[in-house]
Design an enzyme around this catalytic site. Sequence first.
Site, mmCIF file in Angstrom:
data_model
loop_
_atom_site.group_PDB
_atom_site.id
_atom_site.type_symbol
_atom_site.label_atom_id
_atom_site.label_comp_id
_atom_site.label_asym_id
_atom_site.label_seq_id
_atom_site.Cartn_x
_atom_site.Cartn_y
_atom_site.Cartn_z
ATOM 1 C CE LYS A 69 -3.130 3.719 3.286
ATOM 2 N NZ LYS A 69 -4.343 3.438 4.099
ATOM 3 C CE LYS A 129 -3.757 -0.689 2.803
ATOM 4 N NZ LYS A 129 -4.449 -1.116 4.039
HETATM 5 N N1 C2G Z 1 -12.750 5.384 6.252
HETATM 6 C C1 C2G Z 1 -13.967 6.079 6.275
HETATM 7 N N2 C2G Z 1 -13.960 7.424 6.323
HETATM 8 C C2 C2G Z 1 -12.795 8.112 6.361
HETATM 9 C C3 C2G Z 1 -11.563 7.417 6.349
HETATM 10 C C4 C2G Z 1 -11.567 6.037 6.297
HETATM 11 O O1 C2G Z 1 -15.045 5.464 6.243
HETATM 12 N N3 C2G Z 1 -12.841 9.483 6.399
HETATM 13 C C5 C2G Z 1 -12.794 3.921 6.193
HETATM 14 C C6 C2G Z 1 -12.145 3.362 4.925
HETATM 15 O O2 C2G Z 1 -13.056 3.410 3.824
HETATM 16 C C7 C2G Z 1 -11.837 1.935 5.360
HETATM 17 C C8 C2G Z 1 -11.504 2.093 6.857
HETATM 18 O O3 C2G Z 1 -12.053 3.371 7.261
HETATM 19 O O4 C2G Z 1 -13.006 1.126 5.223
HETATM 20 C C9 C2G Z 1 -10.015 2.080 7.129
HETATM 21 O O5 C2G Z 1 -9.414 3.074 6.325
HETATM 22 P P1 C2G Z 1 -7.843 2.919 5.990
HETATM 23 O O6 C2G Z 1 -7.088 2.661 7.228
HETATM 24 O O7 C2G Z 1 -7.460 4.046 5.081
HETATM 25 O O8 C2G Z 1 -7.847 1.551 5.178
HETATM 26 P P2 C2G Z 1 -7.471 1.287 3.656
HETATM 27 O O9 C2G Z 1 -6.114 1.813 3.376
HETATM 28 O O10 C2G Z 1 -8.601 1.737 2.838
HETATM 29 O O11 C2G Z 1 -7.317 -0.318 3.678
HETATM 30 O O12 C2G Z 1 -7.658 -4.661 1.880
HETATM 31 C C10 C2G Z 1 -8.345 -3.453 2.144
HETATM 32 C C11 C2G Z 1 -7.420 -2.419 2.708
HETATM 33 O O13 C2G Z 1 -6.682 -2.930 3.799
HETATM 34 C C12 C2G Z 1 -8.217 -1.193 3.130
#
Ligand code: C2G
Length: 132
Positions: free
Chosen positions: A47, A45
């Site tokens: 990140k 990712k």
């Molecule tokens: N999220 C949200 N609103 C935000 C930020 C995040 O609803 N303002 C949700 C994202 O859509 C996700 C969850 O919170 O469902 C976690 O977000 P992240 O940590 O950014 O996860 P992500 O990088 O999207 O990882 O295999 C799938 C991945 O691991 C998802």
Amino acid sequence: MKKVITYGTFDLLHYGHINLLRRARELGDYLIVALSTDEFNWNEKHKKCYFSYAERKMMLEAIRYVDLVVPEENWEQKNTDVVKYGADVFVIGDDWKGKFDFLKDKCEVVYLPRTPEISTTQIKDSLKEGGK
Ligand code: C2G
């Protein structure tokens, strides 16, 4: 017992994450969070997390909506996870809309609206500029 599973990095935990976890838990009786490991975040990712996997796991386990935290180590594990953990529902934010429809033969797939105006990146950028 209706089990829900979701996936994510959850770094710099914020209210957008909590809104997602609350709504995910409301879709069942038990919520599993597959938490991206430090290696998966970095290699797949691209990140760099502020908090380590252990720190992020500890924080998620302290949230009332979360029942179990397991590692997310690769993109492919979702198919086996759904069977392994007996998940009835897969939930994730709608920034991923359509990306996990392949799970529909195994469980319900729900994309929830993201919480607007908040993200880990936004927090980091804001802090670089001296905060809100
Ligand atoms: N999220 C949200 N609103 C935000 C930020 C995040 O609803 N303002 C949700 C994202 O859509 C996700 C969850 O919170 O469902 C976690 O977000 P992240 O940590 O950014 O996860 P992500 O990088 O999207 O990882 O295999 C799938 C991945 O691991 C998802």
